[in-house]
Every structure is written in structure tokens, then in C-alpha cells.
Enzyme design. Structure first.
Site, short mmCIF file in Angstrom:
data_model
loop_
_atom_site.label_atom_id
_atom_site.label_comp_id
_atom_site.label_asym_id
_atom_site.label_seq_id
_atom_site.Cartn_x
_atom_site.Cartn_y
_atom_site.Cartn_z
N THR A 177 0.66 6.24 -8.87
CA THR A 177 2.01 6.27 -8.53
C THR A 177 2.61 4.91 -8.55
O THR A 177 2.24 3.91 -9.15
CB THR A 177 1.68 6.94 -6.86
OG1 THR A 177 1.26 7.97 -7.21
CG2 THR A 177 3.18 6.67 -6.44
N ASP A 208 0.27 11.68 0.01
CA ASP A 208 0.48 10.84 1.33
C ASP A 208 2.31 10.41 0.48
O ASP A 208 3.22 10.09 1.28
CB ASP A 208 -0.45 9.46 1.16
CG ASP A 208 -0.30 9.05 0.25
OD1 ASP A 208 -0.61 9.35 -0.99
OD2 ASP A 208 0.35 7.46 -0.13
N THR A 228 -0.55 3.25 -2.46
CA THR A 228 -0.74 3.86 -3.83
C THR A 228 -2.10 4.09 -3.62
O THR A 228 -3.01 3.37 -3.02
CB THR A 228 -0.51 3.04 -5.03
OG1 THR A 228 -1.18 4.24 -5.85
CG2 THR A 228 -0.53 2.16 -5.32
N1 ASP Z 1 -1.37 8.88 -3.28
C1 ASP Z 1 -1.02 8.89 -4.62
C2 ASP Z 1 -1.30 11.34 -4.32
O1 ASP Z 1 -2.79 11.12 -3.22
C3 ASP Z 1 -1.87 8.67 -5.45
C4 ASP Z 1 -1.43 7.55 -6.34
O2 ASP Z 1 -1.25 6.58 -5.78
O3 ASP Z 1 -1.20 7.82 -7.87
O4 ASP Z 1 -0.87 11.56 -4.67
#
Ligand code: ASP
Length: 310
Positions: A177, A208, A228
Site C-alpha cells: 500500500t 483498512d 500499511t
Molecule cells: N493494508 C492493506 C490491506 O489490508 C495492505 C497493505 O498495507 O499493503 O488491504
């Protein structure tokens, strides 16, 4: 008032494992991170707003194929790209977010439009795309979002019930992310976050990232935060708002609050990941409990740095 301008960005708390990072790849990651920082810093230097700075930093990262957001988004179980994004400003605490969208070139721009041109906070799926078209947002075809590396990641999981966070080399701790937080010359804070979610995600899974207070939050009184990590744990910990609460109700500093959340409260839920945060004095924190986090910050005192591992 002395200017406290500052910006921090992340490209996910799941970096390539050190052994798999080549010098060439590292240069490419650093270049795109620095570019996003510079775009935002220039806005802040010219007395632009924190909201403009985070929107432009995130859309620059969305345009890079290296990160799991916008152009570099991972594949869903159906072989599509379902993106999510959010943005919030800290003076009036206005926010906008989108989820389950496909084809929109820069999801963060759509989130900003939701914040400014709709009475709502979170739009999803076909409705959100209709809203994007109404406001003439740029769309791209499937080819634009196609990336061989992401495609291979999906092939490993296709037709299984498994889903996975970003890079496939390690089955753990891979998050891609992107996000940005900023403090402008007036002490206004803002945060923006954008993601393609998880490889092979199914059933309309929402993470999230588009959830205000969880993956993204801004309040001038405390801080601006972009997260993230494994979204499900961030939801259970209401992570971004938790940082703000520790500052507001327990008088913790930005550093103390972010450390407590990432090294104590998130691990209590067995969650991993990281966040970036800024306060109205231009202080910055970038804690993570994974091997690395693509990150960087630039601020009024001349510090300008990009890093990947701890
Ligand atoms: N937080 C993101 C999700 O769960 C994933 C990420 O941080 O890459 O969709």
C-alpha cells in the site's frame, strides 16, 4: 509563525526480502519514493495545502508500477484490479474514501472528489465509478494495470481460497500500500492512503485503507496517520485513531504514541505492519514491525531521506 512544513510517505511495510533486493531494483524504488516526496514538498514550500501535498504524493506513487496501488495494483480472484483509497484533512476533519473500484487511474483523486463534491464519506463499486465518470476522472483500460510480476503472483494462488499480501516471495509480511502525511505552513495536517489490497482477494473484501480512523486519519489537534499492514488487524485495533487518542487523551508525543501502537498494541493482536505520522510541529514518526518499509520524509529543517530496511 515559523514554517513547520513536513511530508512523509510510505510504499508499504512489506519490502522485498533483503536477499532479493538487487542494486538496480533498490535504485528504482528510491527514485520513485524521492519523486513523490519532491512533488509534495514543492507544494508545501509554495504555501500549498497539506491536502494537495498528500494527494499529489500518493498519485505519484499510484503511477509507479512498483507499488501495490493504482498502476501496480495486485490481481483479485477474478483477475481484475479492485482498488481502495482515502484522504482526510485535519482542520475540519473532512474525509473522502472509495472502495472496490476498477479502472480509475488515480483512486486518491476520486477519494478527494468524494470529500469535496459529495455529502458522503465512502463510496464503493459501481456507484463510486459512476461518480468518477460524472466528474470526468481519468480511466485506464486493463492493459494499463497489467504487470507480469503481479500476474505471476496471482497465478500461484488462482483457483485456491488463499489470498496474499503483495509480494509473493515470502508468504509473510508483504504489504505494498502507499500513503502520505503532511503538515503545511499553517499547521494544517492531512493524510492519504491508496491500495490494490491483497492478491487473489475475493468476496468483495475491503481492507483498512478506505476506512477513516483505521488506515488513515488526520486531526490538527493531534496528528495525521497513514497505515500499511494486514488490514484485518488494523481494523480490530482501530490503529490510526488509536495513535490520535493516545496523544489527545494521554498527552503522549507523536513518537511515544506511534511506538506504543506499532510495537505493543498491534502485536497484541498479532498484527504486523507500520505507519507514517506527522504532528502540527512538523515532527515525523515512521515505525514498523516488519523487516522493512518503503518510506521517506522531507522537512523544513533540510532533512530529506528515503529508506527501505530498518
Ligand atoms: N493494508 C492493506 C490491506 O489490508 C495492505 C497493505 O498495507 O499493503 O488491504
Amino acid at each position: 509563525m515559523k514554517s513547520k512544513i513536513a511530508v512523509a510517505i510510505h510504499g508499504g511495510a512489506g519490502t522485498l526480502i533483503k536477499g532479493q533486493m538487487t542494486a538496480e531494483k533498490e535504485i528504482a524504488y528510491r527514485k520513485d519514493l524521492q519523486m513523490a516526496l519532491d512533488v509534495a514538498y514543492e507544494i508545501l514550500e509554495n504555501k500549498g495545502s497539506a491536502v494537495d501535498a498528500v494527494e499529489m504524493a500518493v498519485s505519484s506513487l499510484e503511477d509507479s508500477p512498483l507499488f501495490n496501488a493504482g498502476k501496480g495494483s495486485v490481481f483479485t480472484a477474478d483477475g481484475t484490479h479492485e482498488m481502495e483509497a482515502s484522504i482526510m484533512e485535519g482542520s475540519e476533519r473532512k474525509a473522502g474514501a472509495v472502495s472496490l473500484i476498477t479502472g480509475v487511474k488515480n483512486p486518491v483523486k476520486l477519494a478527494r472528489l468524494v470529500m469535496e463534491k459529495s455529502p458522503h464519506i465512502l463510496l464503493a463499486g459501481s456507484g463510486a465509478m459512476k461518480f468518477a465518470r460524472k466528474h470526468n476522472l481519468e480511466f485506464e483500460n486493463e492493459e494499463y494495470f497489467y504487470d507480469e510480476f503481479r500476474y505471476q503472483q496471482w497465478q500461484e494462488l488462482k483457483d485456491t481460497e488463499k489470498f496474499q499480501l503483495d509480494h509473493s516471495q515470502s508468504k509473510k509480511s508483504k504489504f505494498g500500500t502507499v500513503g502520505a502525511v503532511a503538515c503545511d505552513w499553517q499547521g494544517n495536517l492531512a493524510a492519504a492512503t491508496s491500495t490494490g489490497g491483497m492478491t487473489n482477494k475475493n468476496w468483495g473484501r475491503i481492507g483498512d485503507t478506505p476506512l477513516i480512523g483505521i488506515g488513515n486519519y488526520a486531526n490538527n489537534k493531534t496528528c495525521a496517520v497513514s497505515c500499511t499492514g494486514s488490514g484485518e488487524f488494523f481494523m480490530r485495533g482501530v490503529i490510526a485513531y488509536d495513535v490520535s487518542c493516545l496523544m489527545e487523551f494521554q498527552n503522549k508525543s507523536l513518537e511515544e504514541a506511534t511506538k506504543e501502537v506499532i510495537f505493543k498494541r498491534l502485536p497484541e493482536l498479532e498484527g504486523d505492519g507500520g505507519l507514517i505520522a506527522v504532528d502540527a510541529n512538523g515532527n515525523i514518526a515512521l515505525p514498523f514491525n516488519t523487516e522493512g518499509m518503503y518510506r521517506g520524509f522531507r522537512k523544513f529543517n533540510g532533512v530529506n531521506t528515503v529508506a527501505i530496511y530498518s
